[in-house]
Design an enzyme around this catalytic site. Structure first.
Site, PDB file in Angstrom:
ATOM      1  N   LYS A 130      34.836 -69.850 -30.656  1.00 60.56           N
ATOM      2  CA  LYS A 130      33.980 -68.304 -31.180  1.00 60.56           C
ATOM      3  C   LYS A 130      33.422 -67.760 -29.684  1.00 60.56           C
ATOM      4  O   LYS A 130      32.503 -67.812 -29.335  1.00 60.56           O
ATOM      5  CB  LYS A 130      33.112 -68.527 -31.986  1.00 60.56           C
ATOM      6  CG  LYS A 130      33.772 -68.171 -33.587  1.00 60.56           C
ATOM      7  CD  LYS A 130      33.682 -70.012 -33.994  1.00 60.56           C
ATOM      8  CE  LYS A 130      34.691 -70.322 -35.349  1.00 60.56           C
ATOM      9  NZ  LYS A 130      34.533 -69.887 -36.451  1.00 60.56           N
ATOM     10  N   HIS A 134      38.844 -73.264 -33.649  1.00 60.50           N
ATOM     11  CA  HIS A 134      38.045 -73.570 -34.141  1.00 60.50           C
ATOM     12  C   HIS A 134      36.787 -72.274 -32.844  1.00 60.50           C
ATOM     13  O   HIS A 134      35.914 -71.802 -32.737  1.00 60.50           O
ATOM     14  CB  HIS A 134      37.586 -74.052 -34.857  1.00 60.50           C
ATOM     15  CG  HIS A 134      36.708 -73.557 -35.525  1.00 60.50           C
ATOM     16  ND1 HIS A 134      34.980 -73.790 -35.745  1.00 60.50           N
ATOM     17  CD2 HIS A 134      36.043 -72.758 -36.698  1.00 60.50           C
ATOM     18  CE1 HIS A 134      34.797 -73.565 -36.407  1.00 60.50           C
ATOM     19  NE2 HIS A 134      35.553 -73.055 -37.961  1.00 60.50           N
ATOM     20  N   LEU A 159      38.580 -67.466 -35.052  1.00 59.14           N
ATOM     21  CA  LEU A 159      39.461 -68.290 -35.710  1.00 59.14           C
ATOM     22  C   LEU A 159      40.379 -66.942 -36.042  1.00 59.14           C
ATOM     23  O   LEU A 159      41.551 -67.287 -36.052  1.00 59.14           O
ATOM     24  CB  LEU A 159      38.916 -68.634 -37.067  1.00 59.14           C
ATOM     25  CG  LEU A 159      39.820 -69.284 -38.066  1.00 59.14           C
ATOM     26  CD1 LEU A 159      40.378 -70.844 -37.445  1.00 59.14           C
ATOM     27  CD2 LEU A 159      38.626 -70.270 -39.385  1.00 59.14           C
ATOM     28  N   ASP A 217      33.378 -58.197 -19.256  1.00 59.62           N
ATOM     29  CA  ASP A 217      33.042 -58.954 -18.000  1.00 59.62           C
ATOM     30  C   ASP A 217      32.326 -59.481 -17.750  1.00 59.62           C
ATOM     31  O   ASP A 217      32.917 -60.903 -17.388  1.00 59.62           O
ATOM     32  CB  ASP A 217      32.370 -57.033 -17.386  1.00 59.62           C
ATOM     33  CG  ASP A 217      33.992 -56.159 -17.422  1.00 59.62           C
ATOM     34  OD1 ASP A 217      34.743 -56.571 -17.100  1.00 59.62           O
ATOM     35  OD2 ASP A 217      32.832 -54.615 -17.133  1.00 59.62           O
TER      36      ASP A 217
END
Length: 553
Positions: free
Chosen positions: A230, A228, A122, A235
Site C-alpha cells: 500500500k 499486500h 491490495l 511526483d
C-alpha cells in the site's frame, strides 16, 4: 558495498548479458533463458540468502546513553546496515488523521501531479467513491499528456466476483470499463495521443498452482498469498498507509496515513519497488483480461524462474547504500524495508527483532495489529522486552474486526483471533506472576498489556509500531508504518512494504504521539473477564482448530 556482494552482482549481470544473446528461434530463446535463469538462481540465491543487506554487514550495537539523541544516532547507524537510508526534515512529514483526509489527499495528489502517479493497493473497490477516484485519474490523464499512471493491485483479489456493483462483476471489470476501454472518457479526449500513459498491473502469486485453483473457491484462493503493498506516489510526494482504495477505508475503517512531501529519492525508491512487482505481474487489457507479464515468466507455469528473477531484482534494490547523515542538517531518517517470505526476503522481521533488543531499559513500546496472530518469534521478543520495558499491544475487538458478521467460515475469524490473543495474555500474566515472586527494582517500568479498539460503526485496520525512549516527553522517537500485520501471512505468504522512521523533530513526534494516543483513547485494556463473553467462547476443539490453521490467517 562489500567485495562479496559486488562479485555476486557482477556474476548476476554477466549471466543476464548471456541470457540476452539472440537464439535461433523464439522457443529456443525462451528455453535458453529459462535454463540460464535457473542456473543463476542456483548459483546466486544461496549466497544472497547469506549476504542479504540485513545480514552481511557487521551491525553497530546500541548501548544505553543518558543523551537520548545519542541513542537515536546509534540506532540510525545500526539501521543503516539493514536497509537504504533517506535523510529528511521532519517538517516535510505530516500525519493524516481520518479516512476522509486520506481520500482527499490521494485525489489532490492525482490532480496536481505533473509527471507520475503510482498507486499500489491490495484492490480498488467498486463503489461510488471508487468511481469518483477513477474519474479523477481519467481527468488527469486527459489534461496532461506527460503524466504516467501505474496502478498495482493483486490479481486474485481484483478479479474476485463482487456483489457491490450492479454494473461491474469485479474490480478488474470496473477498472477496464472506466479507464481502459475504448469508451473511457479520457481516451476520447486524447486526440491521437499515445495510450501508453496508463498501466494497470495485477500481481498473481506463483503459490496458487493450477491444482489449488481448482480446489479452492475464488475468495479462498487469496489465503495462499497476495500482493499486500500500500503506497501512493504523486511526483515527489509519498503517502504510505495500511489502507486500501475502497469505500470503508475512505469512511469508517480506522487506519494510519503518513504523507512525505518533497522527497524525490524516497518516492522514486517506492516507485522502483512497485515497478519491479508490476513487471512481474499480469497487465489488465481493455477487455478486462490478463495479458502476460513483461518479464515473460508466467507465475503459475514457471514459478521457479519467476521467483528467482524477482528475488534478485528486489534484493538488489534494498541493499544498504550509504551511511546516514546524522550531523548534516537532518533531523529525521527513514528506512524502507520489505517482507517477502515467498522470495526468501525477511528484512522487516530482522529489523523489528533487532530493534526490540536494542531499545534501552524503560522504553515505552506500542505495537498495533488489526489481525492478532503474532508469530512465535514476535511474541517471544515482546515478552522478553517486557522484562525491562513497557510493552502495549493494540488490536481489534471482535466487533471491530473487518470479518465480524461475515457469512460462512470467515465469520469465525474474529473468534479465532480472540483465542490467539487470549493465549498471549495468559502467557504474559504467568510471566508477571513469576516476576512478582522475585526481587525487582521498584523504579523500573516493565510489563506487557493488551488493548482492544472498539468504536461503534467502525472497524479497525491500523498497524504499526511506536517507541519512546525513557523519560521522553515530546513523543515517539521511532515509528513503523506500512502494510504488515506482524502475523504468519505477512511473514510467509504476502508481499509487504514498510517504512521505519527515526526522528528528533519535535513537531513530527508530537503528531505521532497524537496519532498513537487517539487510537488508544478508543480502546480498553484487556483482562481475564474479556474472554468469557459469548463472542469469545470456543473451547478446546476451537483452540486446536485455530492452531492448526493459524499459519493461513
Amino acid at each position: 558495498m562489500s567485495l562479496a556482494v559486488k562479485k555476486v552482482l557482477q556474476a548476476s549481470q554477466a549471466l543476464a548479458v548471456h541470457i540476452s544473446k539472440p537464439s535461433s528461434s523464439v522457443h529456443g530463446k525462451k528455453s535458453h533463458r529459462m535454463m540460464m535463469t535457473t542456473m543463476m538462481a542456483r548459483c546466486l540465491l544461496p549466497p544472497l540468502g547469506k549476504l542479504q543487506p540485513w545480514n552481511w554487514r557487521q551491525r553497530r550495537q546500541v548501548t544505553m546513553y543518558q543523551d537520548q539523541e545519542s541513542v537515536i544516532d546509534d540506532m540510525v547507524g545500526g539501521m543503516a546496515s539493514f536497509a537504504p537510508v533517506f535523510p529528511l526534515k521532519g517538517e516535510n512529514v505530516k500525519v493524516l488523521e481520518t479516512p476522509s483526509q486520506f481520500l482527499e489527499e490521494v485525489k489532490e495528489g492525482i490532480r496536481n501531479a505533473k509527471e507520475r502517479v503510482v498507486l499500489a493497493s491490495l484492490y480498488i473497490g467498486t463503489g461510488s467513491l471508487e468511481i469518483e477516484l477513477l474519474d479523477v485519474i481519467a481527468d488527469a490523464l486527459a489534461c496532461n499528456p506527460s503524466l504516467q499512471v501505474t496502478l498495482l493491485c493483486d490479481a486474485l483479489r481484483t478479479t474476485r466476483p463482487s456483489q457491490e456493483s450492479s454494473i461491474d462483476t469485479s474490480s478488474a471489470a470496473m477498472l477496464a470499463r472506466v479507464l481502459l476501454s475504448e469508451d473511457a472518457s479520457w481516451r476520447k479526449k486524447m486526440w491521437g495521443r499515445s495510450q501508453e500513459q496508463l498501466r494497470i498491473a495485477l500481481y498473481h502469486t506463483p503459490q496458487l498452482t493450477e491444482t489449488l485453483r481448482w480446489m479452492l473457491p475464488a475468495r479462498a484462493r487469496e489465503i495462499v498469498g497476495v500482493c499486500h503493498l500500500k503506497a501512493f506516489i504523486f511526483d515527489n510526494t509519498l503517502v504510505l498507509s495500511g489502507a486500501n482504495l475502497s469505500t470503508s477505508y475512505f469512511t469508517h475503517r480506522q487506519d494510519r496515513y503518513l504523507c512525505f512531501l518533497n522527497c524525490n529519492q524516497l518516492a522514486s525508491h517506492f516507485c522502483s519497488l512497485i515497478n519491479i512487482v508490476a513487471s512481474f505481474s499480469y497487465t489488465l487489457d481493455m477487455d478486462g483480461k490478463l495479458k502476460p507479464c513483461s518479464v515473460h515468466f508466467d507465475p503459475v507455469r514457471e514459478p521457479a524462474s519467476f521467483w528467482s528473477e524477482m528475488a534478485l531484482s528486489v534484493t538488489e534494490l534494498f541493499f544498504p547504500t550509504s551511511e546516514p547523515n546524522v550531523d548534516k542538517g537532518f533531523d529525521t531518517w527513514v528506512f524502507p524495508t520489505v517482507q517477502m517470505g515467498p522470495l526468501g526476503i525477511r528484512q522487516d522481521e530482522e529489523v523489528l527483532l533487532w530493534l526490540l533488543k536494542q531499545m534501552p531499559k524503560g522504553t515505552d513500546i506500542h505495537l498495533s495489529s488489526p489481525y492478532f496472530n503474532l508469530t512465535p518469534a514476535y511474541e517471544a521478543a515482546l515478552l522478553e522486552a517486557a522484562n525491562d520495558k513497557n510493552v502495549h499491544i493494540l488490536t481489534a475487538s471482535p466487533k471491530a474486526n473487518g470479518f465480524y458478521g461475515s457469512k460462512g467460515i470467515s465469520g469465525a475469524i474474529p473468534r479465532a483471533y480472540s483465542l490467539l490473543e487470549q493465549s498471549l495474555y495468559e502467557r504474559a500474566q504467568l510471566k508477571n506472576v513469576q516476576q512478582r515472586s522475585q526481587v525487582f527494582d521498584a523504579s523500573s517500568t516493565n510489563g506487557l498489556s493488551i488493548y482492544e479498539y472498539e468504536r461503534k460503526g467502525w472497524t479497525f485496520h491500523a498497524k504499526g509500531f511506536w517507541c519512546s525512549l525513557p523519560g521522553e516527553e515530546e513523543g515517539p522517537n521511532v515509528t513503523l508504518i506500512g502494510s504488515s500485520n506482524f502475523g504468519y501471512r505477512s511473514r510467509d505468504r504476502d508481499l509487504e512494504a514498510q517504512l521505519w522512521i527515526f526522528s528528533k523533530a519535535p513537531h513530527l513526534r508530537q503528531q505521532l504521539e497524537r496519532e498513537r494516543d487517539d487510537l488508544y483513547v478508543l480502546s480498553h485494556r484487556v483482562n481475564a473477564n474479556v474472554f468469557v463473553g459469548d463472542d469469545r467462547k470456543g473451547g478446546l476443539l476451537a483452540s486446536l482448530a485455530v492452531r492448526a490453521v493459524r499459519t493461513w490467517l
